[in-house]
Design a protein around this motif. Structure first.
Motif, mmCIF file in Angstrom:
data_model
loop_
_atom_site.group_PDB
_atom_site.id
_atom_site.type_symbol
_atom_site.label_atom_id
_atom_site.label_comp_id
_atom_site.label_asym_id
_atom_site.label_seq_id
_atom_site.Cartn_x
_atom_site.Cartn_y
_atom_site.Cartn_z
ATOM 1 N N GLY A 25 0.797 -1.222 0.000
ATOM 2 C CA GLY A 25 0.000 0.000 0.000
ATOM 3 C C GLY A 25 0.829 1.271 0.000
ATOM 4 O O GLY A 25 0.600 2.177 -0.814
ATOM 5 N N GLN A 26 1.795 1.365 0.895
ATOM 6 C CA GLN A 26 2.626 2.565 0.980
ATOM 7 C C GLN A 26 3.468 2.738 -0.288
ATOM 8 O O GLN A 26 3.638 3.852 -0.781
ATOM 9 C CB GLN A 26 3.528 2.501 2.222
ATOM 10 C CG GLN A 26 4.312 3.771 2.456
ATOM 11 C CD GLN A 26 3.427 4.964 2.771
ATOM 12 O OE1 GLN A 26 2.372 4.841 3.388
ATOM 13 N NE2 GLN A 26 3.845 6.141 2.344
ATOM 14 N N ASP A 27 3.990 1.636 -0.826
ATOM 15 C CA ASP A 27 4.800 1.713 -2.053
ATOM 16 C C ASP A 27 3.961 2.219 -3.233
ATOM 17 O O ASP A 27 4.427 3.039 -4.021
ATOM 18 C CB ASP A 27 5.380 0.337 -2.407
ATOM 19 C CG ASP A 27 6.403 -0.137 -1.387
ATOM 20 O OD1 ASP A 27 6.960 0.707 -0.667
ATOM 21 O OD2 ASP A 27 6.630 -1.357 -1.330
ATOM 22 N N ILE A 28 2.741 1.724 -3.342
ATOM 23 C CA ILE A 28 1.868 2.167 -4.435
ATOM 24 C C ILE A 28 1.508 3.641 -4.252
ATOM 25 O O ILE A 28 1.491 4.411 -5.209
ATOM 26 C CB ILE A 28 0.591 1.289 -4.500
ATOM 27 C CG1 ILE A 28 0.945 -0.147 -4.901
ATOM 28 C CG2 ILE A 28 -0.441 1.880 -5.477
ATOM 29 C CD1 ILE A 28 1.506 -0.304 -6.288
ATOM 30 N N LEU A 29 1.255 4.041 -3.013
ATOM 31 C CA LEU A 29 0.961 5.446 -2.735
ATOM 32 C C LEU A 29 2.137 6.330 -3.160
ATOM 33 O O LEU A 29 1.950 7.357 -3.821
ATOM 34 C CB LEU A 29 0.654 5.636 -1.250
ATOM 35 C CG LEU A 29 0.369 7.066 -0.799
ATOM 36 C CD1 LEU A 29 -0.895 7.598 -1.468
ATOM 37 C CD2 LEU A 29 0.239 7.122 0.714
ATOM 38 N N GLN A 30 3.340 5.937 -2.818
ATOM 39 C CA GLN A 30 4.520 6.720 -3.189
ATOM 40 C C GLN A 30 4.723 6.722 -4.704
ATOM 41 O O GLN A 30 5.097 7.739 -5.282
ATOM 42 C CB GLN A 30 5.764 6.182 -2.485
ATOM 43 C CG GLN A 30 5.737 6.471 -0.990
ATOM 44 C CD GLN A 30 6.868 5.809 -0.240
ATOM 45 O OE1 GLN A 30 7.378 4.777 -0.644
ATOM 46 N NE2 GLN A 30 7.254 6.419 0.867
ATOM 47 N N LEU A 31 4.480 5.583 -5.332
ATOM 48 C CA LEU A 31 4.619 5.499 -6.793
ATOM 49 C C LEU A 31 3.639 6.460 -7.473
ATOM 50 O O LEU A 31 4.034 7.238 -8.345
ATOM 51 C CB LEU A 31 4.371 4.064 -7.273
ATOM 52 C CG LEU A 31 4.374 3.844 -8.780
ATOM 53 C CD1 LEU A 31 5.777 4.076 -9.338
ATOM 54 C CD2 LEU A 31 3.900 2.431 -9.102
#
Length: 182
Positions: A25-31
């Protein structure tokens, strides 16, 4: 490279999506943030991406890793958003830079690191999207140029060229910032 495997093959789709959201979730948000530059929109896109993932998960055939599949969905969805009428005609007001602070460092180090990170993040966000996406995937997600080429559906040499040009633009921006801040 971090590879996530759904631990319980008999888990429901909802449970699998929940595991994916907790892990990525956090990685997709940052992406998505690297593309749109606005936290609220990045959050909305992240929710929509996991909704797409929820609908497409039964058809996931395992030809790529789960992370690669999810990143492909995220990149395509975010690019579709950037091309959308809504994005091109409606302005949102949200400017929050994602940032992680190590609690072990001193306050002074934290402040200096925060300032440097903010300048770097701002400089990366000012790059044209074709350079920003490869720099983000290469330096922040630790993808190889070959993996980025696969994700973006471009030639590996194109990725290397974009990385080189993106770094040159970034260097120029950071040098200009240091010159103006001194």
């Amino acid at each position: 490279m971090d590879e996530f495997v759904i631990t319980n093959a008999t888990a429901s789709i909802e449970q699998k999506i929940e595991q994916l959201m907790e892990h990525y979730g956090q990685d997709i948000l940052q992406l998505t943030y690297t593309y749109v530059h606005q936290h609220a929109i990045a959050e909305d896109l992240t929710q929509e991406i996991f909704l797409k993932c929820y609908n497409a998960l039964p058809s996931f055939n395992g030809k790529s890793s789960m992370k690669t599949w999810l990143w492909r969905i995220a990149i395509n969805h975010t690019k579709d958003y950037l091309k959308s009428w809504y994005n091109q005609n409606v302005q949102a007001a949200d400017e929050l830079i994602l940032h992680t602070i190590d609690e072990q460092t001193s306050v002074e180090q934290t402040v200096v690191q925060h300032d440097e990170d903010a300048v770097l993040a701002k400089s990366v966000m000012q790059l044209p999207v074709i350079y920003r996406e490869v720099i983000y995937l290469f330096y922040f997600e630790d993808y190889t140029s070959k993996e980025i080429a696969s994700l973006l559906l471009v030639n590996e040499n194109t990725v290397k060229t974009r990385l080189r040009k993106g770094k040159a633009l970034l260097k120029k921006q950071l040098e200009a910032f240091q010159w103006t801040s001194n």
